[in-house]
Design an enzyme around this catalytic site. Structure first.
Site, PDB file in Angstrom:
ATOM      1  N   ALA A 132       0.804  -1.221   0.000  1.00  0.00           N
ATOM      2  CA  ALA A 132       0.000   0.000   0.000  1.00  0.00           C
ATOM      3  C   ALA A 132       0.838   1.273   0.000  1.00  0.00           C
ATOM      4  CB  ALA A 132      -0.899  -0.021   1.233  1.00  0.00           C
ATOM      5  N   ASN A 135       1.504  -3.584   7.794  1.00  0.00           N
ATOM      6  CA  ASN A 135       2.250  -4.070   6.628  1.00  0.00           C
ATOM      7  C   ASN A 135       3.154  -2.990   6.032  1.00  0.00           C
ATOM      8  OD1 ASN A 135       1.221  -6.837   6.372  1.00  0.00           O
ATOM      9  ND2 ASN A 135      -0.740  -5.786   6.225  1.00  0.00           N
ATOM     10  N   HIS A 176      -0.463   7.336   3.942  1.00  0.00           N
ATOM     11  CA  HIS A 176       0.849   6.983   4.504  1.00  0.00           C
ATOM     12  C   HIS A 176       1.848   8.061   4.106  1.00  0.00           C
ATOM     13  CE1 HIS A 176      -0.759   3.030   5.358  1.00  0.00           C
ATOM     14  NE2 HIS A 176      -1.156   2.938   4.099  1.00  0.00           N
TER      15      HIS A 176
HETATM   16  N1  LIG Z   1       1.456  -5.496   2.099  1.00  0.00           N
HETATM   17  C1  LIG Z   1       0.492  -4.580   2.224  1.00  0.00           C
HETATM   18  O1  LIG Z   1       0.693  -3.372   2.060  1.00  0.00           O
HETATM   19  C2  LIG Z   1      -0.891  -5.041   2.579  1.00  0.00           C
HETATM   20  C3  LIG Z   1      -1.984  -4.217   2.322  1.00  0.00           C
HETATM   21  C4  LIG Z   1      -3.249  -4.684   2.630  1.00  0.00           C
HETATM   22  C5  LIG Z   1      -3.413  -5.916   3.221  1.00  0.00           C
HETATM   23  N2  LIG Z   1      -2.331  -6.673   3.491  1.00  0.00           N
HETATM   24  C6  LIG Z   1      -2.468  -7.970   4.154  1.00  0.00           C
HETATM   25  O2  LIG Z   1      -2.852  -8.940   3.213  1.00  0.00           O
HETATM   26  C7  LIG Z   1      -3.670  -9.921   3.846  1.00  0.00           C
HETATM   27  C8  LIG Z   1      -4.970 -10.073   3.047  1.00  0.00           C
HETATM   28  O3  LIG Z   1      -5.647  -8.821   3.000  1.00  0.00           O
HETATM   29  P1  LIG Z   1      -7.188  -8.769   2.560  1.00  0.00           P
HETATM   30  O4  LIG Z   1      -7.594  -7.352   2.632  1.00  0.00           O
HETATM   31  O5  LIG Z   1      -7.394  -9.527   1.318  1.00  0.00           O
HETATM   32  O6  LIG Z   1      -7.846  -9.550   3.794  1.00  0.00           O
HETATM   33  P2  LIG Z   1      -9.341 -10.067   3.940  1.00  0.00           P
HETATM   34  O7  LIG Z   1      -9.624 -10.071   5.402  1.00  0.00           O
HETATM   35  O8  LIG Z   1     -10.262  -9.326   3.040  1.00  0.00           O
HETATM   36  O9  LIG Z   1      -9.230 -11.578   3.429  1.00  0.00           O
HETATM   37  C9  LIG Z   1      -8.425 -12.516   4.053  1.00  0.00           C
HETATM   38  C10 LIG Z   1      -8.989 -13.892   3.739  1.00  0.00           C
HETATM   39  O10 LIG Z   1      -8.066 -14.851   4.220  1.00  0.00           O
HETATM   40  C11 LIG Z   1      -8.767 -15.867   4.954  1.00  0.00           C
HETATM   41  N3  LIG Z   1      -7.837 -16.354   5.962  1.00  0.00           N
HETATM   42  C12 LIG Z   1      -7.302 -15.674   7.003  1.00  0.00           C
HETATM   43  N4  LIG Z   1      -6.435 -16.450   7.663  1.00  0.00           N
HETATM   44  C13 LIG Z   1      -6.410 -17.648   7.035  1.00  0.00           C
HETATM   45  C14 LIG Z   1      -5.692 -18.850   7.237  1.00  0.00           C
HETATM   46  N5  LIG Z   1      -4.830 -18.983   8.255  1.00  0.00           N
HETATM   47  N6  LIG Z   1      -5.919 -19.879   6.400  1.00  0.00           N
HETATM   48  C15 LIG Z   1      -6.807 -19.746   5.378  1.00  0.00           C
HETATM   49  N7  LIG Z   1      -7.493 -18.635   5.113  1.00  0.00           N
HETATM   50  C16 LIG Z   1      -7.310 -17.596   5.944  1.00  0.00           C
HETATM   51  C17 LIG Z   1      -9.993 -15.183   5.510  1.00  0.00           C
HETATM   52  O11 LIG Z   1     -11.045 -16.098   5.722  1.00  0.00           O
HETATM   53  C18 LIG Z   1     -10.325 -14.173   4.409  1.00  0.00           C
HETATM   54  O12 LIG Z   1     -11.205 -14.697   3.448  1.00  0.00           O
HETATM   55  C19 LIG Z   1      -3.904  -9.446   5.293  1.00  0.00           C
HETATM   56  O13 LIG Z   1      -3.021 -10.091   6.174  1.00  0.00           O
HETATM   57  C20 LIG Z   1      -3.554  -7.967   5.221  1.00  0.00           C
HETATM   58  O14 LIG Z   1      -3.059  -7.467   6.449  1.00  0.00           O
HETATM   59  C21 LIG Z   1      -1.095  -6.280   3.159  1.00  0.00           C
END
Ligand SMILES: NC(=O)c1ccc[n+]([C@@H]2O[C@H](COP(=O)([O-])OP(=O)(O)OC[C@H]3O[C@@H](n4cnc5c(N)ncnc54)[C@H](O)[C@@H]3O)[C@@H](O)[C@H]2O)c1
Length: 254
Positions: free
Chosen positions: A121, A177, A205
């Protein structure tokens, strides 16, 4: 390239939409989520396969995308790397755990697999990585989000955290993140401030870096995902761009 995805939420939805339009540059074939309906919903759109265990996709893919949670990084990524498969990690905050990071690095090195962590992000990671070749004296991040994105209610601007990224990760595992990406890119535990601000409607950010190569400030005002307001659309796009770059012969920026 055959790809499987772990976590079928906001980021996976955006990626799947690109795949439907033929704009992903890879084959998104396998879907895993602890909420099976979410996996089924995405698999249906690209004629993909839902797996009940991560292990069920590992022999059939070249790369696995983790878009689930920091816990999933710890639980699942070692298994992916042990199979010699590459992995793209979205929950980069998990890599602030030095022990886990070193363990993953060791497995990847022994199986000749790669761990990709897209810029997510934030903008400016290219510059901070270049600056880290010299000496970085200061690196700070101010994250400002609508209270809803931080899962709280507040009338006025509220500082939720001020301190080092490594400590923030324990309190805000899914909102850290960006701080983690910055810290890992510059090899420094960056100073972080997290503010809940009802006057903003985007996830913002602000990064400030001072090094021996100079000084820069970047400000990102991100549109939030409709499915998950904590997550910025740019994070999904950065993963898509990274996947596309794996097939490109000219790579601009780092
Ligand atoms: N790198 C970045 O800048 C950045 C930005 C946004 C989100 N993220 C991270 O990416 C990840 C996904 O984000 P999102 O917005 O798609 O999340 P989200 O909550 O919309 O979706 C996550 C999905 O993963 C599933 N899930 C969670 N833990 C699980 C596990 N141990 N096994 C199987 N399924 C599992 C949940 O049921 C859900 O459907 C999060 O950890 C978030 O913090 C990173």
């Amino acid at each position: 390239m055959k790809v499987g995805i772990i976590g079928c939420g906001a980021i996976a939805n955006i990626m799947t939409n690109f795949a439907v339009e033929g704009k992903l540059g890879i084959d998104l074939n396998f879907f895993y989520d602890r909420d099976i309906e979410r996996a089924e919903n995405l698999a249906l759109q690209v004629d993909g396969t839902v797996v009940l265990e991560v292990e069920d996709m590992l022999d059939k893919v070249d790369l696995v995308i983790e878009a689930a949670s920091p816990q999933a990084v710890a639980d699942v990524v070692p298994k992916v790397l042990e199979k010699g498969k590459d992995v793209l990690i979205m929950s980069i905050g998990a890599l602030m755990d030095k022990e886990l990071r070193e363990r993953l690095e060791k497995i990847a090195s022994s199986t000749d697999s790669k761990i990709f962590a897209p810029s997510g992000a934030i903008v400016g990671l290219d510059g901070i990585k270049a600056a880290s070749i010299g000496k970085i004296k200061e690196a700070s991040l101010i994250t400002r989000k609508p209270p809803k994105s931080l899962g709280i209610k507040t009338e006025g601007e509220t500082i939720l955290y001020e301190g080092k990224a490594s400590d923030a990760v324990k309190e805000f595992p899914t909102n850290i993140n960006v701080a983690a990406a910055l810290s890992l890119a510059c090899g420094k535990d960056v100073d972080v401030k997290i503010i809940a601000d009802p006057s903003v409607d985007r996830n913002m950010h602000e990064v400030h870096v001072i090094g021996d190569s100079g000084e820069f400030t970047t400000i990102t005002r991100n549109v939030r995902c409709s499915m998950n307001p904590k997550t910025s659309v740019l994070a999904a796009y950065s993963a898509i761009k990274l996947l596309k770059s794996l097939n490109e012969n000219i790579i601009v920026g780092t």
